[in-house]
Design a protein around this motif. Sequence first.
Motif, short mmCIF file in Angstrom:
data_model
loop_
_atom_site.label_atom_id
_atom_site.label_comp_id
_atom_site.label_asym_id
_atom_site.label_seq_id
_atom_site.Cartn_x
_atom_site.Cartn_y
_atom_site.Cartn_z
N ASP A 199 0.83 -1.21 0.00
CA ASP A 199 0.00 0.00 0.00
C ASP A 199 0.86 1.26 0.00
O ASP A 199 0.56 2.24 -0.68
N ALA A 200 1.94 1.23 0.77
CA ALA A 200 2.81 2.41 0.91
C ALA A 200 3.53 2.76 -0.38
O ALA A 200 3.86 3.92 -0.60
N VAL A 201 3.77 1.76 -1.24
CA VAL A 201 4.49 2.05 -2.48
C VAL A 201 3.58 2.08 -3.70
O VAL A 201 4.05 2.03 -4.83
N GLY A 202 2.28 2.21 -3.45
CA GLY A 202 1.36 2.42 -4.56
C GLY A 202 1.61 3.77 -5.19
O GLY A 202 2.41 4.57 -4.71
N ALA A 203 0.93 4.04 -6.29
CA ALA A 203 1.10 5.32 -7.01
C ALA A 203 0.77 6.49 -6.08
O ALA A 203 -0.13 6.37 -5.26
N PRO A 204 1.51 7.55 -6.13
CA PRO A 204 2.64 7.85 -7.00
C PRO A 204 4.00 7.44 -6.42
O PRO A 204 5.04 7.63 -7.06
N THR A 205 4.02 6.88 -5.21
CA THR A 205 5.28 6.55 -4.55
C THR A 205 6.10 5.56 -5.35
O THR A 205 7.32 5.73 -5.49
N GLY A 206 5.46 4.53 -5.88
CA GLY A 206 6.18 3.53 -6.66
C GLY A 206 6.91 4.13 -7.85
O GLY A 206 8.05 3.75 -8.15
N GLN A 207 6.27 5.08 -8.51
CA GLN A 207 6.90 5.73 -9.66
C GLN A 207 8.10 6.57 -9.21
O GLN A 207 9.13 6.61 -9.90
N ALA A 208 7.98 7.22 -8.07
CA ALA A 208 9.10 8.01 -7.55
C ALA A 208 10.28 7.10 -7.18
O ALA A 208 11.44 7.45 -7.44
N ILE A 209 9.99 5.94 -6.61
CA ILE A 209 11.05 4.99 -6.27
C ILE A 209 11.71 4.46 -7.54
O ILE A 209 12.94 4.35 -7.61
N GLU A 210 10.91 4.18 -8.55
CA GLU A 210 11.46 3.72 -9.82
C GLU A 210 12.41 4.76 -10.40
O GLU A 210 13.48 4.44 -10.92
N MET A 211 12.05 6.03 -10.30
CA MET A 211 12.91 7.11 -10.80
C MET A 211 14.22 7.14 -10.02
O MET A 211 15.29 7.37 -10.60
N LEU A 212 14.17 6.92 -8.70
CA LEU A 212 15.40 6.89 -7.91
C LEU A 212 16.32 5.77 -8.38
O LEU A 212 17.54 5.91 -8.41
N HIS A 213 15.76 4.63 -8.75
CA HIS A 213 16.55 3.51 -9.23
C HIS A 213 17.21 3.81 -10.58
O HIS A 213 18.22 3.21 -10.91
N ARG A 214 16.62 4.70 -11.34
CA ARG A 214 17.15 5.03 -12.67
C ARG A 214 18.31 6.02 -12.62
O ARG A 214 18.98 6.24 -13.63
N LEU A 215 18.55 6.65 -11.48
CA LEU A 215 19.65 7.59 -11.37
C LEU A 215 20.96 6.87 -11.64
O LEU A 215 21.06 5.65 -11.50
N ARG A 216 21.97 7.63 -11.97
CA ARG A 216 23.27 7.02 -12.29
C ARG A 216 23.69 6.09 -11.15
O ARG A 216 23.47 6.38 -9.98
#
Length: 147
Positions: free
Chosen positions: A127-144
């Motif tokens: 529940d805590a990583v549902g939208a929009p949190t999950g998308q924000a976490i995914e963006m953090l993973h994409r950082l260099r």
Amino acid sequence: MQLTQFTDLGLRVLMYLSHQGRDTPVTIAEVAERFTASRHHLVKVVHFMGQQGWLVTTRGKGGGLALAHPLNHYRLGATIRVLERLNELIDCGDPPCTLQGRCHLKSILDEAMEALFERLDRYTLADAVGAPTGQAIEMLHRLRPVL
């Protein structure tokens, strides 16, 4: 009630590890950089969570962190209670209170704390990583990548 930095970091680690779409393991250095956290403090948090059986940790080259269970396993109330090491809000015996045994405040606070954790236990890490949190976490993973 304010959560300790230990609990805050613990929850952030769990949330960060919820992202499954990557080929390389997540490292403590990476999490520390992403959340601008002390690596030393993060090591303590990760070690504690590993002892609880919440994380799988692998040492050495190619090692890293992963969740030990599916997202729905992590009930927020139970997780926070353990991270906070919280059993009661006040201890009437330390320091000794002269009202001990004749005061209703402790029972009121205990009841309120139980209600808070019961409410939090309605929710899981999923529940805590549902939208929009999950998308924000995914963006953090994409950082260099952290080297």
